[in-house]
Design an enzyme around this catalytic site. Structure first.
Site, PDB file in Angstrom:
ATOM      1  N   ASP A  91       0.836  -1.210   0.000  1.00  0.00           N
ATOM      2  CA  ASP A  91       0.000   0.000   0.000  1.00  0.00           C
ATOM      3  C   ASP A  91       0.868   1.257   0.000  1.00  0.00           C
ATOM      4  O   ASP A  91       2.096   1.187   0.076  1.00  0.00           O
ATOM      5  CB  ASP A  91      -0.954  -0.023   1.198  1.00  0.00           C
ATOM      6  N   ASP A  99       0.810   5.928 -13.452  1.00  0.00           N
ATOM      7  CA  ASP A  99       0.456   5.094 -14.594  1.00  0.00           C
ATOM      8  C   ASP A  99      -0.867   5.619 -15.147  1.00  0.00           C
ATOM      9  O   ASP A  99      -1.836   5.784 -14.396  1.00  0.00           O
ATOM     10  CB  ASP A  99       0.295   3.635 -14.123  1.00  0.00           C
ATOM     11  N   ASP A 133      -0.026   3.533 -20.423  1.00  0.00           N
ATOM     12  CA  ASP A 133      -0.314   2.134 -20.726  1.00  0.00           C
ATOM     13  C   ASP A 133      -0.835   1.971 -22.158  1.00  0.00           C
ATOM     14  O   ASP A 133      -1.738   2.703 -22.570  1.00  0.00           O
ATOM     15  CB  ASP A 133      -1.393   1.671 -19.729  1.00  0.00           C
ATOM     16  N   GLU A 146       3.867   3.284 -23.351  1.00  0.00           N
ATOM     17  CA  GLU A 146       4.090   1.857 -23.553  1.00  0.00           C
ATOM     18  C   GLU A 146       3.528   1.506 -24.929  1.00  0.00           C
ATOM     19  O   GLU A 146       2.352   1.758 -25.200  1.00  0.00           O
ATOM     20  CB  GLU A 146       3.381   1.039 -22.466  1.00  0.00           C
ATOM     21  N   HIS A 204       6.879  -5.148 -14.658  1.00  0.00           N
ATOM     22  CA  HIS A 204       5.885  -6.033 -14.049  1.00  0.00           C
ATOM     23  C   HIS A 204       5.272  -7.015 -15.040  1.00  0.00           C
ATOM     24  O   HIS A 204       4.448  -7.839 -14.657  1.00  0.00           O
ATOM     25  CB  HIS A 204       4.779  -5.180 -13.415  1.00  0.00           C
ATOM     26  N   ASP A 205       5.615  -6.891 -16.317  1.00  0.00           N
ATOM     27  CA  ASP A 205       5.049  -7.774 -17.336  1.00  0.00           C
ATOM     28  C   ASP A 205       6.041  -8.831 -17.804  1.00  0.00           C
ATOM     29  O   ASP A 205       5.773  -9.534 -18.790  1.00  0.00           O
ATOM     30  CB  ASP A 205       4.590  -6.951 -18.555  1.00  0.00           C
TER      31      ASP A 205
HETATM   32  C1  GLC Z   1      -0.012  -3.050 -20.190  1.00  0.00           C
HETATM   33  C2  GLC Z   1       0.333  -3.354 -18.758  1.00  0.00           C
HETATM   34  C3  GLC Z   1      -0.119  -4.732 -18.436  1.00  0.00           C
HETATM   35  C4  GLC Z   1      -1.606  -4.812 -18.658  1.00  0.00           C
HETATM   36  C5  GLC Z   1      -2.003  -4.330 -20.054  1.00  0.00           C
HETATM   37  C6  GLC Z   1      -3.465  -4.056 -20.143  1.00  0.00           C
HETATM   38  O1  GLC Z   1       0.660  -3.872 -21.074  1.00  0.00           O
HETATM   39  O2  GLC Z   1       1.695  -3.166 -18.538  1.00  0.00           O
HETATM   40  O3  GLC Z   1       0.220  -5.105 -17.129  1.00  0.00           O
HETATM   41  O4  GLC Z   1      -2.025  -6.127 -18.488  1.00  0.00           O
HETATM   42  O5  GLC Z   1      -1.383  -3.132 -20.389  1.00  0.00           O
HETATM   43  O6  GLC Z   1      -3.795  -2.908 -19.418  1.00  0.00           O
HETATM   44 CA    CA Z   2      -1.991  -3.211   3.068  1.00  0.00          CA
END
Ligand code: GLC
Ligand code: CA
Length: 672
Positions: free
Chosen positions: A113, A182, A288, A346, A424-425
């Site tokens: 958090d 983000d 994103d 991205e 994270h992907d």
């Molecule tokens: C981007 C994010 C990913 C997400 C996708 C859909 O690629 O990095 O984690 O699943 O967009 O929002």
């Molecule tokens: Ca927490």
């Protein structure tokens, strides 16, 4: 003035500066048409080398914000800077990506958090971080871990409150860092009030905020989706709504309906939510899948690339669509240009570099940089269909070719890279590009750090990368893979194999999924999403409760507390490596030249800025190797400034033309 170039429109309210065509940096007339109450400082490095007077909105600002938040960072040159490249604070910045749900839990509910992040700001500052990027913390049903937002202007209660965010933002700024959010606006959650309104009836004013189409009917009279597009996360990209008898488009899961960017009201709403966060103190956006906001006119069927599948790959029809640049330019005009922000788009499904250039080249007034995925896709099977959850052996030759191509790409036009090897992907870099065995893990993680800090572009570090965190083990079952992308893929393969078994009259208990689990162990996004390893106490010090994902088995030895005071640890090395980068701007701005000459295990390159050259040597294998440097360069004048083996740096002597590199050794030398 008519013959001049505008160099900045955001020196502050009421200020514009012009650089006459023939002038040197010292001759900068400034027009002031409103009284100002603060000193102005002109950074000559911010002068834009544009050949034409701008039309439309002025280019992005120099950092002359009078507020104390302004980061006049290490990029500020002390001696007259070389004319190119154009320096900016966000170019020399180190960005650290936080995946909030797995960072640190402050209240024992098992979920990271905002107050957890607040507690670790000193750790991040000490690492050498300039900008924090938070993966989404907005209200969300977490169908795709927060990339499905149900309220853009509020924090999900699992992460805290807006007041917590304000406190975090103040804490970040007080430490001289910045905060990047983000921005997920290709789609919302299906629980967003915009979608609820849109879905409520065909005549609702928000109906056209999403992409609705009537069904098609096949020869047998069966209802079918409006086209054959496959969703990125499997199945049709269309979901049928019984009550209004139409389908809506979702490029990701059905709980992520795509917004209709062709509707100007949608765009205005997005500008509004961006302003909301900027006014609150946010310093930039990671955007994103921003290259998916415009889809091909008429939403035609995708070509049949896989006749066995009902739904087809359609990224050529939904990525970099006809109006994508128009919309991002509008975003720039309406929001971005007024602020000194960091912006990174991205941009998946795009390997055509020139398509990506258009988002980044300064003359276009769109974004600072984009994340392109050519390196991240290197160890996936080749072929039309991108299969990220399967593994393919990669070669150093391919690796070098990708890095080299992007390092040199359109530099003269101002293209700027985003340098990253984890997020994270994707699975952990040491497990993909190094060797994560106990013997080689630390040294190869450090070698990858040498690579990262010696490449041009804004530097991104993903949480845990600085500790050398690795993938979780093959012994973990599929139940530990929580990501919807992993689960959907698993279910699809399982279903297919089940059908094949049935058709052969065999029992389902014999279905073998071990190859799929092999792929997951190497490639799944889940490896980046397990809890951060803070110390050797229960749950790696991540939570007092039950963590939402299982903690990796190695946390008792591999954790931040064990590394923080150890200069020879991976963390100690990253700190040193980031300092080296910041004190040698040749590593940030220098021209790249590959000198590896097709070597099978060494990646060697130089970076050159003015009179300064850096030499980087990286051994990508376990075995010792002798590397011969090109003879003409006078290497004896080069001094070692970073190396990943213990024992300190050499005594300042230069190098010979032949260098012996130990397993996964990485070194940086400079000469000036
Ligand atoms: C981007 C994010 C990913 C997400 C996708 C859909 O690629 O990095 O984690 O699943 O967009 O929002
Ligand atoms: Ca927490």
């Amino acid at each position: 003035m008519v013959n001049g170039f505008a160099i900045s429109s955001s020196l502050g309210p009421g200020l514009v500066a012009f650089l006459p065509e023939t002038s040197h940096h010292t001759l900068i007339p400034i027009a002031i048409w409103r009284p100002i109450s603060y000193p102005i400082r002109i950074d000559p490095a911010c002068i834009l080398a544009t050949a034409n007077p701008p039309s439309g909105p002025p280019p992005q600002s120099c950092h002359l914000d009078p507020s104390p938040r302004t980061l006049l960072t290490d990029a500020m040159p002390t001696s007259p800077p070389p004319p190119a490249p154009d320096r900016k604070w966000w170019k020399s910045a180190v960005v650290y990506q936080i995946y909030p749900i797995s960072f640190l839990d402050s209240n024992g509910d098992g979920l990271g958090d905002l107050r957890g992040i607040l507690a670790k700001l000193d750790y991040l500052r000490d690492l050498g971080v300039d900008v924090l990027w938070l993966s989404p913390i907005y209200k969300s049903p977490l169908a795709d871990m927060g990339y499905d937002i149900s309220d853009y202007c509020d924090i999900d209660p699992r992460y805290g409150t807006l007041e917590d965010w304000d406190e975090l933002c103040r804490g970040v700024h007080a430490r001289g860092m910045k905060l990047m959010m983000d921005l997920v606006v290709n789609h919302t959650s299906d629980e967003h009030e915009w979608f609820l309104a849109s879905k409520s009836s065909k005549s609702n004013p928000k109906r056209d905020w999403y992409i609705w189409r009537p069904p098609k009917f096949d020869a047998a009279g069966q209802r079918q989706p409006p086209n054959n597009w496959r969703s990125v996360f499997q199945g049709s990209a269309w979901e049928y709504d019984e009550s209004t008898e139409e389908y809506y488009l979702h490029l990701y899961v059905a709980k992520q309906p795509d917004l209709n960017w062709d509707n100007p009201a949608v765009r205005e709403a997005v500008w509004g939510l961006m302003r909301f966060w900027i006014e609150r103190g946010c310093d930039g956006f990671r955007m994103d899948v921003i290259n998916l906001i415009s889809k091909a006119d008429g939403l035609p069927d995708a070509p049949i690339s896989d006749p066995e599948q009902e739904y087809q790959l359609a990224s050529t029809l939904f990525a970099n669509g006809p109006r994508a640049h128009e919309y991002i330019k509008e975003m720039h005009e309406k929001v971005l240009y007024k602020h000194d922000l960091i912006t990174v788009g991205e941009t998946p499904f795009t390997h055509d570099a020139s398509q990506l250039a258009a988002y980044v080249l300064p003359a276009n007034n769109e974004l600072n940089m984009v994340f392109q995925f050519e390196l991240m896709d290197l160890d996936a099977p080749l072929g039309v269909e991108h299969r990220p959850l399967e593994h393919r052996e990669w070669s150093l030759k391919e690796f070098r070719a990708v890095v080299g191509r992007w390092q040199g790409f359109k530099r003269e036009e101002g293209f700027w890279n985003a340098t990253f090897i984890e997020n994270h992907d994707h699975a952990r870099a040491v497990s993909r590009f190094g060797n994560d065995s106990d013997e080689w893990r630390a040294v190869s993680a450090k070698m990858l750090a040498v690579l990262e800090v010696s490449l041009g572009g804004t530097q991104y570090v993903y949480q845990g990368q600085e500790l050398g965190l690795r993938n979780f083990p093959r012994s973990w079952g599929v139940e530990e893979y929580k990501d919807v992308a992993s689960q959907n893929y698993w279910n699809r393969v399982l279903e297919k194999r089940r059908e094949e078994m049935r058709s052969r009259g065999e029992g389902e208990q014999d279905i073998d999924m071990s190859d799929v689990l092999d792929g997951f162990q190497r490639k799944a996004r889940d490896h980046a999403r397990v809890p951060m390893q803070w110390d050797a106490t229960a749950n790696a010090g991540f939570t007092d409760g039950t963590p939402w994902m299982r903690v990796n088995d190695d946390y008792e030895t591999w954790n931040a507390a064990a590394q923080v005071d150890d200069e020879n640890s991976v963390l100690g090395f990253w700190k040193r490596a980031l300092r080296v980068r910041k004190t040698h701007e040749v590593l940030i701005y220098g021209d790249f030249a590959d000198i590896s000459s097709d070597h099978e295990q060494v990646f060697a390159y130089t970076r050159t800025l003015g009179n300064t050259t850096a030499l980087v040597l990286l051994n990508f294998k376990e075995t010792e190797v002798s590397f011969v440097l090109p003879s003409e360069r006078g290497w004896s004048a080069f001094k070692l400034i970073l190396q990943n083996y213990d024992g300190g740096l050499e005594d300042g002597r230069g190098i010979a033309d032949r260098v012996l590199l130990r397993g996964f050794e990485g070194r940086i030398y400079v000469q000036s």
